[in-house]
Write an enzyme that holds these catalytic residues in place. Structure first.
Site, PDB file in Angstrom:
ATOM      1  N   THR A  24     -12.239  14.820  33.513  1.00 38.22           N
ATOM      2  CA  THR A  24     -12.884  15.831  34.338  1.00 38.22           C
ATOM      3  C   THR A  24     -14.404  15.693  34.347  1.00 38.22           C
ATOM      4  OG1 THR A  24     -11.032  17.364  34.089  1.00 38.22           O
ATOM      5  CG2 THR A  24     -13.172  18.327  34.638  1.00 38.22           C
ATOM      6  N   GLU A  71      -7.896  12.650  40.289  1.00 37.71           N
ATOM      7  CA  GLU A  71      -6.791  13.037  39.401  1.00 37.71           C
ATOM      8  C   GLU A  71      -7.362  13.036  38.006  1.00 37.71           C
ATOM      9  OE1 GLU A  71      -4.397  13.234  36.755  1.00 37.71           O
ATOM     10  OE2 GLU A  71      -3.611  11.245  37.237  1.00 37.71           O
ATOM     11  N   GLU A  90      -8.799  18.406  26.048  1.00 32.95           N
ATOM     12  CA  GLU A  90      -7.850  17.302  26.209  1.00 32.95           C
ATOM     13  C   GLU A  90      -8.163  16.246  25.143  1.00 32.95           C
ATOM     14  OE1 GLU A  90      -6.106  14.610  29.822  1.00 32.95           O
ATOM     15  OE2 GLU A  90      -8.286  14.774  29.670  1.00 32.95           O
ATOM     16  N   GLY A 122     -15.203  13.068  36.766  1.00 31.64           N
ATOM     17  CA  GLY A 122     -14.902  13.561  38.109  1.00 31.64           C
ATOM     18  C   GLY A 122     -16.038  14.386  38.673  1.00 31.64           C
ATOM     19  N   GLY A 174      -9.112   9.806  35.892  1.00 31.49           N
ATOM     20  CA  GLY A 174      -9.855   9.773  34.642  1.00 31.49           C
ATOM     21  C   GLY A 174     -10.198  11.176  34.183  1.00 31.49           C
ATOM     22  N   CYS A 200      -2.661  11.999  30.718  1.00 34.73           N
ATOM     23  CA  CYS A 200      -3.238  13.269  31.148  1.00 34.73           C
ATOM     24  C   CYS A 200      -2.180  14.350  31.280  1.00 34.73           C
ATOM     25  CB  CYS A 200      -3.970  13.093  32.470  1.00 34.73           C
ATOM     26  SG  CYS A 200      -2.969  12.363  33.780  1.00 34.73           S
ATOM     27  N   LYS A 204     -11.793  -1.126  40.851  1.00 35.10           N
ATOM     28  CA  LYS A 204     -12.502  -1.296  39.581  1.00 35.10           C
ATOM     29  C   LYS A 204     -11.528  -0.911  38.469  1.00 35.10           C
ATOM     30  CE  LYS A 204     -14.609   0.444  36.557  1.00 35.10           C
ATOM     31  NZ  LYS A 204     -14.357   0.417  35.057  1.00 35.10           N
TER      32      LYS A 204
END
Length: 497
Positions: free
Chosen positions: A248, A269, A397, A251, A246, A300, A193
């Protein structure tokens, strides 16, 4: 019938026409989404529409997963020997190399990146990844294990089956290849994807997969939104693993969905708020160049927190600000450009909001801090000083051209500052002292440490974070472990009851 996007480039860096099929690539065929939905793809350099690609949903994902499941059982997995998988991976690498400039052009156009950087780094590393893992395809060995004379025991490293790969928008080509190559080398079939914001290079890759001769259904690529196509892939009970790059927060949602469905294996990651430490014995010229390159990217692993030892702080800042102010913004097909746009209007607004929060919380804006003039999603490279650890621009971030700078006194203080984050992706520092290089490398709570450089990866070396920067490793031999499962076999050599 899926449409084709054709774009003619006539620039100083690339001149040619590139065609990309904009449909879903399922079971070796190009298809429209079942409900006819599309995603509008925008050129971030001017804000204009490039094309539309199919927007897959849960039904399209299921179609792709079933194709991958059939292919795994009939023509791939344990049906295809490792040397043949390796041959096809090498063929795919050759085709990427043959179409090197065309792929770089479409990636630079779609993501707003500089053509020369994409050509030199992204595409070249994509080629290297497929060749590297082609060599591993027939070397993923188990072991014989001594137990007793009455038993023969051994292990097999077997593919998981259907794996779902979700790649990010900042490095859409090379990070997709970093997942595809080890997954296929290990014998899995895949549903990729791509990012909805930058999907075009993945669709170019699909055409090369077909040309390379991979059996239908081994590689399926479904463009779509994360909330629909991505979520359907993560929740699908016939998918045995998800590899995701992508944020956190996403995730965490993937972990929740895995727990609620079929306990998929996960490689995550995730984000980073990475520090670069410049000690007073550093080669200041090299530290400056690497830091300027590392701070401002949409990546990142960006070194967006800069800590400079107090004895060289003033000298560094004077040169750092001058270097940042000399950076040239513009379209990535111009040779005289140092920084391109951020990827979208939504992301531009997000980064500008962080800049405003820095001002509100009392940080000192040294340079930048505004949107650049003209069309496109450009933000002036931004530096803040006089920051405090609790500020959002220090904690969060930002994923854009914003860096914060602070001074430190001692090595211990620098390490404390660098580790003061719930992320743990990368760490960077500059020193000429070998003993310090080893001490600080050991002390940083991150998955990857770079001494006397910022991000400088190699496909052979594992990459992945500590703490809330994720779990599992990509790249290197370690990536193969995440795409296999170990089976233990016990053979009775004569023990009778």
């Amino acid at each position: 019938m899926a449409k084709t996007f054709t774009h003619h480039f006539n620039t100083a860096l690339f001149n040619g026409t590139v065609a990309v099929n904009t449909g879903l690539f399922i079971n070796g065929q190009w298809l429209n989404s079942l409900n006819g939905d599309v995603i509008v793809v925008i050129n971030p350099a001017d804000g204009e529409t490039l094309t539309e690609v199919a927007a897959g949903n849960a039904a399209d994902i299921d179609l792709a997963v079933q194709a991958a499941k059939r292919a795994f059982k009939t023509v791939w997995g344990l049906k295809t020997p490792g040397h043949e998988r390796g041959r096809l991976l090498c063929k795919l690498a050759d085709l990427i190399e043959k179409n090197h400039d065309s792929i770089a052009a479409i990636e630079a156009l779609d993501a707003g990146k500089h053509f020369n950087d994409v050509r030199r780094i992204d595409v070249q590393n994509s080629i290297y990844l497929f060749r590297y893992y082609a060599g591993w395809a027939d070397k993923n060995h188990g072991k014989t294990i001594e137990t007793s004379g009455a038993k023969f025991a051994y292990t097999r490293h077997e593919p998981i089956g259907v794996v779902g790969l979700i790649s990010p928008w900042n490095y859409p080509l090379v990070l997709a290849c970093g997942k595809l190559a080890p997954a296929l080398a290990a014998g899995n079939t895949v549903v990729l994807k791509p990012p909805e914001v930058t999907p075009l290079s993945a669709l170019m890759l699909a055409a090369l997969v077909k040309e390379a001769g991979f059996p239908d259904g081994v590689v399926n690529i479904v463009t779509g939104y994360g909330s629909t196509a991505g979520q359907a892939l993560i929740a699908h009970h016939d998918v045995g693993k998800i590899s995701f790059t992508g944020s956190t927060p996403v995730g965490r949602k993937i972990m929740e969905t895995s727990a609620k469905t079929n306990l998929k294996r996960l490689t995550l990651e995730l984000g980073g708020k990475n520090a670069v430490i410049i000690f007073d014995d550093a080669d200041l010229e090299q530290a400056l160049k690497w830091t300027v390159m590392g701070v401002f990217g949409q990546v990142c692993a960006a070194s967006s927190r800069v800590f400079v030892q107090e004895g060289i702080y003033d000298a560094f800042m004077e040169r750092f600000v001058a270097a940042v102010n000399s950076m040239r913004l513009g379209d990535g097909f111009r040779a005289d450009v140092d920084q391109g746009p951020v990827v979208s209007q939504e992301h531009l607004d997000r980064v500008l909001n962080y800049i405003e929060s820095g001002k509100r919380e009392g940080a000192r804006l040294v340079t930048g801090g505004t949107r650049a003039g003209g069309s496109g999603f450009f933000i002036k490279p931004t530096i803040f000083t006089d920051v405090r650890p609790e500020m959002k621009i220090v904690r969060d971030e930002i994923f854009g051209p914003v860096g914060v700078v602070a001074k430190f006194k001692t090595e211990e203080e620098a390490i404390e500052f660098a580790n003061d984050t719930f992320y743990g992706l990368t760490g960077y520092f500059f020193t000429q002292d070998l003993n310090r290089a080893i001490r600080v490398s050991n002390a940083l709570e991150v998955g990857s440490v770079y001494v006397n450089s910022t991000l400088f990866n190699a496909p052979q070396v594992p990459f992945g974070g500590f703490k809330q920067s994720g779990q599992g490793k990509e790249l290197g031999e370690h990536a193969l472990e995440t795409f296999t499962q170990v089976k233990a076999v016990h053979i009775n050599l004569g023990v009778k009851l």
